[in-house]
Design a protein around this motif. Structure first.
Motif, PDB file in Angstrom:
ATOM      1  N   THR A  24    -127.047 -73.170 -18.382  1.00 48.53           N
ATOM      2  CA  THR A  24    -127.106 -72.415 -19.631  1.00 48.53           C
ATOM      3  C   THR A  24    -126.229 -73.076 -20.681  1.00 48.53           C
ATOM      4  O   THR A  24    -125.201 -73.679 -20.371  1.00 48.53           O
ATOM      5  CB  THR A  24    -126.670 -70.952 -19.460  1.00 48.53           C
ATOM      6  OG1 THR A  24    -125.330 -70.930 -18.982  1.00 48.53           O
ATOM      7  CG2 THR A  24    -127.569 -70.224 -18.486  1.00 48.53           C
ATOM      8  N   VAL A  25    -126.655 -72.950 -21.917  1.00 48.77           N
ATOM      9  CA  VAL A  25    -125.937 -73.512 -23.056  1.00 48.77           C
ATOM     10  C   VAL A  25    -125.520 -72.377 -23.966  1.00 48.77           C
ATOM     11  O   VAL A  25    -126.281 -71.436 -24.185  1.00 48.77           O
ATOM     12  CB  VAL A  25    -126.832 -74.510 -23.814  1.00 48.77           C
ATOM     13  CG1 VAL A  25    -126.080 -75.097 -25.008  1.00 48.77           C
ATOM     14  CG2 VAL A  25    -127.299 -75.619 -22.886  1.00 48.77           C
ATOM     15  N   ASN A  30    -131.991 -73.407 -30.062  1.00 44.86           N
ATOM     16  CA  ASN A  30    -133.101 -74.361 -29.983  1.00 44.86           C
ATOM     17  C   ASN A  30    -132.695 -75.750 -29.490  1.00 44.86           C
ATOM     18  O   ASN A  30    -133.119 -76.760 -30.047  1.00 44.86           O
ATOM     19  CB  ASN A  30    -133.776 -74.521 -31.356  1.00 44.86           C
ATOM     20  CG  ASN A  30    -134.246 -73.196 -31.912  1.00 44.86           C
ATOM     21  OD1 ASN A  30    -134.668 -72.319 -31.184  1.00 44.86           O
ATOM     22  ND2 ASN A  30    -134.157 -73.066 -33.223  1.00 44.86           N
ATOM     23  N   PRO A  31    -131.863 -75.825 -28.460  1.00 43.84           N
ATOM     24  CA  PRO A  31    -131.478 -77.167 -27.998  1.00 43.84           C
ATOM     25  C   PRO A  31    -132.610 -77.835 -27.234  1.00 43.84           C
ATOM     26  O   PRO A  31    -133.480 -77.165 -26.682  1.00 43.84           O
ATOM     27  CB  PRO A  31    -130.319 -76.881 -27.060  1.00 43.84           C
ATOM     28  CG  PRO A  31    -130.654 -75.545 -26.482  1.00 43.84           C
ATOM     29  CD  PRO A  31    -131.310 -74.775 -27.612  1.00 43.84           C
ATOM     30  N   GLY A  52    -138.491 -76.622 -25.866  1.00 43.76           N
ATOM     31  CA  GLY A  52    -138.617 -75.226 -26.238  1.00 43.76           C
ATOM     32  C   GLY A  52    -138.956 -74.374 -25.030  1.00 43.76           C
ATOM     33  O   GLY A  52    -139.273 -74.887 -23.947  1.00 43.76           O
ATOM     34  N   ILE A  53    -138.932 -73.068 -25.220  1.00 44.78           N
ATOM     35  CA  ILE A  53    -139.237 -72.130 -24.146  1.00 44.78           C
ATOM     36  C   ILE A  53    -140.613 -72.427 -23.570  1.00 44.78           C
ATOM     37  O   ILE A  53    -141.590 -72.548 -24.331  1.00 44.78           O
ATOM     38  CB  ILE A  53    -139.168 -70.679 -24.641  1.00 44.78           C
ATOM     39  CG1 ILE A  53    -137.737 -70.339 -25.084  1.00 44.78           C
ATOM     40  CG2 ILE A  53    -139.617 -69.712 -23.550  1.00 44.78           C
ATOM     41  CD1 ILE A  53    -137.613 -68.975 -25.732  1.00 44.78           C
ATOM     42  N   GLN A  70    -135.740 -68.869 -21.078  1.00 47.66           N
ATOM     43  CA  GLN A  70    -135.079 -68.458 -22.316  1.00 47.66           C
ATOM     44  C   GLN A  70    -134.646 -69.699 -23.084  1.00 47.66           C
ATOM     45  O   GLN A  70    -134.573 -70.791 -22.514  1.00 47.66           O
ATOM     46  CB  GLN A  70    -133.856 -67.579 -22.014  1.00 47.66           C
ATOM     47  CG  GLN A  70    -134.181 -66.302 -21.260  1.00 47.66           C
ATOM     48  CD  GLN A  70    -132.938 -65.474 -21.001  1.00 47.66           C
ATOM     49  OE1 GLN A  70    -132.093 -65.315 -21.881  1.00 47.66           O
ATOM     50  NE2 GLN A  70    -132.825 -64.950 -19.790  1.00 47.66           N
ATOM     51  N   ASP A  71    -134.332 -69.525 -24.345  1.00 50.14           N
ATOM     52  CA  ASP A  71    -134.042 -70.669 -25.213  1.00 50.14           C
ATOM     53  C   ASP A  71    -132.929 -71.551 -24.683  1.00 50.14           C
ATOM     54  O   ASP A  71    -132.980 -72.777 -24.793  1.00 50.14           O
ATOM     55  CB  ASP A  71    -133.675 -70.160 -26.612  1.00 50.14           C
ATOM     56  CG  ASP A  71    -133.413 -71.298 -27.588  1.00 50.14           C
ATOM     57  OD1 ASP A  71    -132.406 -71.254 -28.301  1.00 50.14           O
ATOM     58  OD2 ASP A  71    -134.250 -72.237 -27.625  1.00 50.14           O
TER      59      ASP A  71
END
Lengths: 116, 116
Positions: A24-25, A30-31, A52-53, A70-71
């Motif tokens: 996770t970030v 939008n990474p 993207g997702i 998730q994003d």
């Protein structure tokens, strides 16, 4: 500031068992997300990347898969692990999205996976 | 396809001496080059990048890199090595074949050992 988390840090699994590694970030939106494997010999192999997702690109065909539910969440999975899946798995993110940017990738601290 | 080569598996230098870690590249267009450092059981840390402009790029922890277009090289340098600089160093080039997204191709890494 942005941070990236990977867990677990170490994992020992028997051959044929399933796998789920999570990344996770925080602190960005939008990474681009990446999964790498680093074998004992040190080189990095890009496994998957996502812009993207639900958008996953696979670089190397194998018994691993990736998902981005998730994003800022990126998951590496396998239904049945092989001995050859042992290694150090690294997740990374970069700021660019949509092409052309030259932002660096930023890495998590990795998961060391041993298959018995 | 883009590629990078790190011709030395290991570089040994005494503390206080200058250090150089070599990298050469091959690209079809403009080169976008990166250096990363990896400490044991950790992820890769971004040191510096060359996109365009000055041939001498300054980065983190006193490191710099010299871009040489005619020699297709991007060598990492530091004027005075520290024991704490001992680590694995990776050179990387942006791969423009990935549809414009910034996937990176990494060299095999060079182990830097700085002796007291």
């Amino acid at each position: 500031s942005q941070t990236i988390h990977q867990w677990p840090a170490t994992l020992v699994q028997p051959v044929g068992s399933p796998l789920s590694l999570e990344c996770t970030v925080e602190g960005t939106s939008n990474p681009n997300l990446y999964w790498y494997r680093q074998a004992a010999g040190r080189g990095l192999q890009l496994l998957f990347y996502s812009v993207g997702i639900g958008q996953i690109s696979s670089e190397v065909p194998q018994n691993l898969s990736a998902s981005r539910p998730q994003d800022r969440q990126f998951i590496l999975s396998s239904k049945k692990l092989l001995l050859s899946d042992s290694g150090f798995y690294l997740c990374a993110w970069s700021r660019d999205r949509g092409g052309g940017s030259n932002q660096p990738q930023h890495f998590g601290d990795g998961t060391r996976l041993s298959i018995l | 396809a883009q590629s990078v080569a790190q011709p030395e598996d290991q570089v040994n230098v005494a503390e206080g001496n200058p250090l150089t870690v070599k990298c050469t590249y091959s690209v079809s267009g403009n080169p976008y080059l990166f250096w990363y450092v990896q400490y044991p059981n950790r992820g890769l840390q971004f040191l510096l990048k060359y996109i365009t402009g000055d041939n001498l790029v300054k980065g983190s922890y006193g490191f710099e890199a010299e871009f040489n277009k005619s020699q297709t090289s991007f060598h990492l340098k530091k004027p005075s090595a520290l024991v704490s600089d001992s680590a694995l160093y990776f050179c990387a080039v942006r791969d423009s074949s990935s549809g414009g997204y910034s996937t990176l191709t990494f060299g095999k890494g060079t182990m830097l050992l700085v002796s007291p």
